[in-house]
Scaffold this active site. Structure first.
Site, short mmCIF file in Angstrom:
data_model
loop_
_atom_site.label_atom_id
_atom_site.label_comp_id
_atom_site.label_asym_id
_atom_site.label_seq_id
_atom_site.Cartn_x
_atom_site.Cartn_y
_atom_site.Cartn_z
N HIS A 100 105.67 48.06 3.22
CA HIS A 100 106.75 48.85 3.80
C HIS A 100 106.31 49.41 5.13
CE1 HIS A 100 104.37 51.27 0.99
NE2 HIS A 100 104.54 52.29 1.81
N HIS A 102 106.87 52.24 7.85
CA HIS A 102 107.46 53.57 8.06
C HIS A 102 107.98 53.66 9.49
CE1 HIS A 102 105.51 55.62 4.49
NE2 HIS A 102 104.63 54.63 4.63
P1 5GP Z 1 102.90 54.83 1.29
O1 5GP Z 1 102.05 56.04 1.10
O2 5GP Z 1 102.75 53.84 0.16
O3 5GP Z 1 102.72 54.20 2.65
O4 5GP Z 1 104.40 55.35 1.29
C1 5GP Z 1 105.25 55.23 0.20
C2 5GP Z 1 106.48 56.02 0.54
O5 5GP Z 1 107.48 55.69 -0.41
C3 5GP Z 1 106.28 57.53 0.47
O6 5GP Z 1 106.57 58.11 1.74
C4 5GP Z 1 107.25 57.99 -0.60
O7 5GP Z 1 107.89 59.20 -0.30
C5 5GP Z 1 108.24 56.83 -0.68
N1 5GP Z 1 108.81 56.62 -2.00
C6 5GP Z 1 108.15 56.60 -3.18
N2 5GP Z 1 108.99 56.34 -4.19
C7 5GP Z 1 110.22 56.20 -3.63
C8 5GP Z 1 111.51 55.94 -4.19
O8 5GP Z 1 111.69 55.77 -5.39
N3 5GP Z 1 112.54 55.87 -3.31
C9 5GP Z 1 112.37 56.04 -1.95
N4 5GP Z 1 113.47 55.94 -1.19
N5 5GP Z 1 111.17 56.28 -1.40
C10 5GP Z 1 110.11 56.37 -2.24
#
Ligand code: 5GP
Ligand code: ZN
Length: 140
Positions: A100, A102
């Site tokens: 993903h 950001h």
């Molecule tokens: P990472 O730390 O893996 O780069 O970011 C994962 C992101 O996914 C986090 O910012 C978190 O808030 C978001 N996230 C986690 N679970 C969900 C979800 O069920 N729905 C949405 N829309 N975002 C999520």
């Protein structure tokens, strides 16, 4: 699709999300715990844990979508810029093992730093040695 993957389930429409774009290879939706208003996650439809696992066409579609969305995200929130980043692998803090990107809107004096602020600069190798090692690992 991985049945245990939250983002695969959002892509499939099994879990609700505030979707801002649906494309043949990519879906974009709002982060449920936004770092700033307008924090968007852009994900490939095909499950891949990190970018090295993605096919070239999937990468192309992902970064085309990021590029296409950066302007509208900035405009919609009246932002001055966007910080765009990927936590690529568990060791980097990646919490959802589905790639993903950001997109986080930024404003002057918003209290956040640049990507440089997340690193303590603990380097020990010369640029020449590192460059040589990466070229060798790339097969160049
Ligand atoms: P990472 O730390 O893996 O780069 O970011 C994962 C992101 O996914 C986090 O910012 C978190 O808030 C978001 N996230 C986690 N679970 C969900 C979800 O069920 N729905 C949405 N829309 N975002 C999520
Ligand atoms: Zn997935």
């Amino acid at each position: 699709m991985s049945a245990s993957c939250i983002f695969c389930r959002i892509v499939a429409g099994e879990i609700p999300a505030e979707v801002v774009a649906r494309e043949p290879e990519v879906v974009a939706f709002l982060d449920v715990q936004p770092l700033a208003d307008g924090h968007v996650l852009v994900v490939p439809r095909a499950h891949a844990a990190c970018i090295e696992d993605m096919k070239p066409a999937e990468i192309d579609a992902l970064f085309r979508a990021v590029t296409r969305l950066a302007g509208p995200v900035r405009k919609a929130l009246g932002a001055a810029g966007t910080t765009i980043g990927i936590n690529n692998g568990e060791a980097t803090g990646q919490t959802i093992p589905h790639v993903h990107v950001h997109i986080v809107p930024r404003w002057p004096d918003d209290g956040a730093g640049s990507i440089h602020t997340i690193f303590p600069r603990r380097t020990s190798k010369s640029l020449a040695d590192v460059g040589k090692a990466i070229r060798a690992a790339s097969g160049d």
